[in-house]
Enzyme design. Sequence first.
Site, PDB file in Angstrom:
ATOM      1  N   ASP A   1       5.652   4.797   7.697  1.00  0.00           N
ATOM      2  CA  ASP A   1       6.445   5.658   6.824  1.00  0.00           C
ATOM      3  C   ASP A   1       5.964   6.983   6.362  1.00  0.00           C
ATOM      4  O   ASP A   1       6.176   7.294   5.260  1.00  0.00           O
ATOM      5  CB  ASP A   1       6.987   4.998   5.433  1.00  0.00           C
ATOM      6  CG  ASP A   1       8.012   3.893   5.800  1.00  0.00           C
ATOM      7  OD1 ASP A   1       8.322   3.777   6.891  1.00  0.00           O
ATOM      8  OD2 ASP A   1       8.193   3.085   4.842  1.00  0.00           O
TER       9      ASP A   1
ATOM     10  N   ASP B   1       9.058  -6.102  -0.848  1.00  0.00           N
ATOM     11  CA  ASP B   1       9.129  -4.662  -0.487  1.00  0.00           C
ATOM     12  C   ASP B   1       8.999  -3.832  -1.878  1.00  0.00           C
ATOM     13  O   ASP B   1       8.646  -2.428  -1.584  1.00  0.00           O
ATOM     14  CB  ASP B   1      10.589  -4.075   0.105  1.00  0.00           C
ATOM     15  CG  ASP B   1      10.812  -4.684   1.631  1.00  0.00           C
ATOM     16  OD1 ASP B   1       9.773  -4.664   2.378  1.00  0.00           O
ATOM     17  OD2 ASP B   1      11.696  -5.207   1.797  1.00  0.00           O
TER      18      ASP B   1
END
Length: 460
Positions: free
Chosen positions: A175, A399
């Site tokens: 990411d 997450d």
Amino acid sequence: MSRSLPTPTPRRRTALLAACALLMAGAGTATALSPVASAAAPAAARVDNPYAGAKGYVNPEWSAKAAAEPGGSKVADQPTGVWLDRIAAINGVNGGMGLRDHLDEALRQKGDGELVVQLVIYNLPGRDCSALASNGELGPTEIDKYKTQYIDPIAAILADSKYASLRIVTTVEIDSLPNLVTNVSGRPTATPQCDTMKANGNYIKGVGYALNKLGAVPNVYNYVDAGHHGWIGWDDNLGPSAEMFKQAATAEGSTLGKVHGFITNTANYSALKEEHFSVDDAVNGVSVRQSKWVDWNRYVDEQSFAQAFRDKLVSVGFDPGVGMLIDTSRNGWGGTARPTAPGARTSVDTYVEGGRIDRRIHVGNWCNQAGAGLGERPKAAPAPGIDAYVWMKPPGESDGASKEIPNDEGKGFDRMCDPSYTGNARNGYQMSGALPNAPLSGQWFSAQFQELLKNAHPAL
Ligand code: BGC
């Protein structure tokens, strides 16, 4: 993989040509010979697909957590990624296993065969600039600390000759680079943090440095993180992302040859294959690309994206032999809500909504998704261009927290992990779709693990 050529493979051929060029350049001079030997050796040591014919390293710490869950023993023997998510992870956090412990255990698991260890390099300065849940310990300017206290020590351990027989896959900085394309000024999804990381260049420098240092170790295979189809599948994002990856792969002394491949869908939920519709379908003359769900994306699922993006990367200059990994840890979308047939052909929306395998509210949702299941089990060479399906995100690890939880890891509270959140520009202002009561990112989340088991596809 799309490697129909007989030996030598494209990658090996490149290496051989490079070695020949060096030999020719150095012909007749004794001093030139030793660099030739050391330059040629690393490339020769690498295989085309490190997953082919190899077992995967089972992280005993993850495996114990999975096995302690009801039903978890069915998957506790699967290989998962080892996340080096802070400097302290190199020696082990709170008495847990450090990198050497993992590699020693990997040698034990390897026996006489081949074994792949999967590491996640994840500690960039200003980490996770478009979200808060996985912000890290290093501030935006701490590039030197990243180099000297994080990458250098990891590279030194990996280079220990004791570990030379392992195939070490390093997935590099999840990411990070796509954020510099999609979440910067000029885009409705921009964040000040991503603008900062673009302006100071520290994602590019960090990734280049990591690729160069880690890729200098002969048995290390670098795979750069390449987002997922629901992020960079749009025309505006695809080409610029490929160029961005090239820029990073040639920064800080790195070269394109230091990149063995790319990984998509890491820790994400994008379905591997939409079985009931394709991007070429139309309903009443209207393309599915115009449906609310697809929203003009060029790809509707992860595998078609990964294969096409591989071609794009090769077209901008990456080695024709690069291979893709797809994280299938949590993209199964099985269970009772899984559609078994296409949706009604009333409109493109009824058609796509009724048939889509990916049951998220929006493709931009990424945190602890309700309804998700384990995806394809890890598998080598499952399709052309794909080196492996992998479980890089260890299933059962959160997450992000669904409410603010003080911590000393730099992790923030991102409302995308709060089930009552009504969204932002990055998920089209939709509900987050997150499970409630989640712990900090990386921590064990039993309720999510149970949901993943229940909705596994293929079923367990
Ligand atoms: C977290 C890391 C964790 C990883 C794997 C990330 O979201 O930020 O701390 O190691 O997930 O679970």
